[in-house]
Write an enzyme that holds these catalytic residues in place. Structure first.
Site, PDB file in Angstrom:
ATOM      1  N   GLU A   1       0.878  -1.176   0.000  1.00  0.00           N
ATOM      2  CA  GLU A   1       0.000   0.000   0.000  1.00  0.00           C
ATOM      3  C   GLU A   1       0.911   1.220   0.000  1.00  0.00           C
ATOM      4  O   GLU A   1       1.390   1.651   1.051  1.00  0.00           O
ATOM      5  CB  GLU A   1      -0.922   0.004   1.224  1.00  0.00           C
ATOM      6  CG  GLU A   1      -1.855  -1.197   1.309  1.00  0.00           C
ATOM      7  CD  GLU A   1      -2.962  -1.165   0.291  1.00  0.00           C
ATOM      8  OE1 GLU A   1      -3.064  -0.163  -0.445  1.00  0.00           O
ATOM      9  OE2 GLU A   1      -3.733  -2.140   0.209  1.00  0.00           O
TER      10      GLU A   1
ATOM     11  N   CYS B   1      -3.233   8.691   2.669  1.00  0.00           N
ATOM     12  CA  CYS B   1      -2.901   8.165   1.337  1.00  0.00           C
ATOM     13  C   CYS B   1      -4.055   8.383   0.379  1.00  0.00           C
ATOM     14  O   CYS B   1      -3.859   8.407  -0.842  1.00  0.00           O
ATOM     15  CB  CYS B   1      -2.507   6.690   1.393  1.00  0.00           C
ATOM     16  SG  CYS B   1      -3.240   5.753   2.708  1.00  0.00           S
TER      17      CYS B   1
END
Length: 514
Positions: A260, A294
């Site tokens: 990720e 993010c």
């Protein structure tokens, strides 16, 4: 502050390694709050010996835990969720103290942990395999899922506990042990959560080493986890550079990864969009967590016909955003994680100007008595062009680029025209645009939303992205399969031995035939 730390078991100095017992023979680090620069506590990081002990104990715990029935494993995770419920307020405050998130977001992160525990408990009774039609008579063909092994979870500072829970709760019900390497910028929340997990395990009779903790730097912990063949899976959240290093090491030994990594998320505002909804979503997506998610909105792609209206609405919102102590409920934007983070955003703003971009508002560093600690700044709103090099780079902070488009295919091309591919959104009331955006010819991101923003993913769906984001998936949907190994089984209950594909092997009496 002291009451919160004491209630969560945080002392003035804390061991930073746990493997059924607390250890910490490495260097000491002091955690300073980005809110005001005050020291919260100190941590003794993991030493080489602590690492060796932790991995050994985690593997031993796995060998026992994998034989525990799934629903029984789920009971430990259920109790973990309840323990987090009991301490939601205190843990939320610690998240805020350590990261600078506003208190609503701090408590929201703990709620995310609770939610994923609930999801994992249900999953513990649904670790399904398949029965498959065999081409051979009197044969059964099936597949089943077995516990994988020891899972390393490397997390970033911006979600210091939620990302661990996405992995650890599912890994636990799947029969795995986890080794957690949190960011050195947020060690105290990791210690607090591990203490909670330890208490729960002791209450349920589970080996506490199924939730192992190692606080340390890349050399002492991170690289070792990547290189260690006893680690079956490494789930890593962080920068693209970090992910590339981890992936090379883990895949070099044929291990598994869940990556990720970077996000450079765009939101398209179409002519038919509800502009009020769109600007509210942009505002939260860009300013929430001081732009350090993010999933933060980093690029807004506006149709020429609505661009002026969107700019005016965003400017009005940016000029009134309350910046300050995130523990105060009126605050909407707290500090960035540290001074280096502010410096990085300042550098990106200068690069934007050098390329011909225009700052419309904000971007100033804030200090003085009202903003102690040196980690505050005003969120920055800027005009930019898709081709700018800085626009293709992820700046992890409150810097939002505004750009325009003429036709929808151009908007999709701009959305897809960056190396990252995490999340994306479009605001439109045109059914054709909405459907195209989420089609194979639309957004190339792992998450594509219609009439809701880029930020705020729910735990029920798999979370992750494509391209430089790494391709990993965590949390809901069928992501549990990442933490297990698939096994295909053939059971012959006949008195003959036929071969697949009708192969005949040998000749004469006794040969194998179908």
């Amino acid at each position: 502050m002291q009451t919160v730390l004491e209630k969560l078991g945080i002392a003035e100095e804390n061991p930073g390694a746990f493997c059924g017992e607390w250890r910490g023979g490495g260097a000491k680090i002091d955690k300073l709050s980005p809110i005001d620069g005050r020291k919260l506590a100190s941590v003794r990081t993991a030493s080489d010996e602590d690492y060796k002990a932790a991995i050994t104990r985690a593997h031993e715990a796995f060998l026992k835990w994998r034989l525990t029935p799934g629903p029984v494993r789920g009971e430990t995770v259920r109790r973990l969720g309840n323990a987090l419920r009991d301490l939601k307020h205190e843990l939320g405050q610690l998240v805020t103290l350590e990261t600078g998130k506003i208190i609503g977001e701090g408590e929201g992160e703990v709620q995310e942990m609770i939610d994923i525990c609930d999801l994992a408990v249900g999953q513990s009774r649904m670790l399904y395999g398949l029965t498959i039609q065999s081409e051979r008579p009197n044969h059964r063909l099936m597949e089943q899922w077995h516990p994988l092994g020891v899972v390393a979870v490397i997390t970033a500072f911006n979600f210091p506990v939620a990302v661990w829970s996405w992995n650890a709760a599912l890994a636990a019900v799947c029969g795995d042990a986890t080794v957690w390497k949190p960011s050195e910028k947020t060690p105290l929340t990791a210690i607090a959560v591990t203490k909670i997990a330890e208490r729960v395990c002791r209450d349920t009779g589970a080996d506490p080493a199924i939730f192992t903790l190692l606080i340390g730097d890349r050399k002492t912990v991170g690289q070792k986890l990547a290189d260690d063949r006893r680690i079956s899976l490494v789930s890593a959240t962080g920068s693209v550079g970090m992910g590339l290093n981890v992936a090379k090491a883990v895949h070099g030994r044929l291990g598994r990864t869940i990556m990720e990594l970077g996000g450079n998320n765009a939101l398209i505002v179409a002519p038919s969009a509800d502009l009020e909804m769109a600007t509210q979503s942009i505002f939260f997506g860009a300013v929430g967590t001081a732009g350090q998610r993010c999933t933060s909105t980093r690029r807004v792609i506006m149709h020429e016909s609505v661009a002026d209206k969107v700019r005016k609405k965003l400017l009005a919102a940016y000029k009134t955003v309350p910046i300050g102590n995130p523990l105060e409920k009126k605050t909407l934007m707290g500090p960035l994680i540290d001074k280096n983070a502010v410096d990085m955003v300042q550098h990106s703003i200068q690069r934007l100007k050098d390329e011909g971009g225009e700052v419309l508002y904000g971007g100033e560093r804030l200090d003085g008595e009202k903003y102690p600690g040196g980690c505050y700044m005003t969120p920055c709103l800027a005009n930019a062009k898709p081709a700018f090099e800085i626009v293709c780079h992820e700046t992890f902070g409150p810097l939002l680029y505004l750009m325009t488009y003429r036709d929808f295919d151009e908007a999709i091309a701009i959305n897809n025209g960056v190396p990252q591919g995490l999340t994306s959104a479009v605001f439109t009331n045109d059914m054709r645009e909405a459907e195209k955006f989420i089609s194979a010819a639309g957004s190339d991101c792992g998450i594509a939303n219609v009439n809701t923003g880029t930020s705020g993913a729910e735990i029920g769906g798999a979370f992750g992205g494509e391209k430089d984001t790494g391709g990993g998936r965590e949390s809901g949907s069928d992501s549990w399969k990442s933490y297990m190994r698939r096994q295909t089984n053939t059971i012959n209950f006949s008195t003959e031995l036929p071969l697949a594909q009708g192969i005949q092997f040998g000749a004469g009496e006794g040969s194998s035939t179908v």
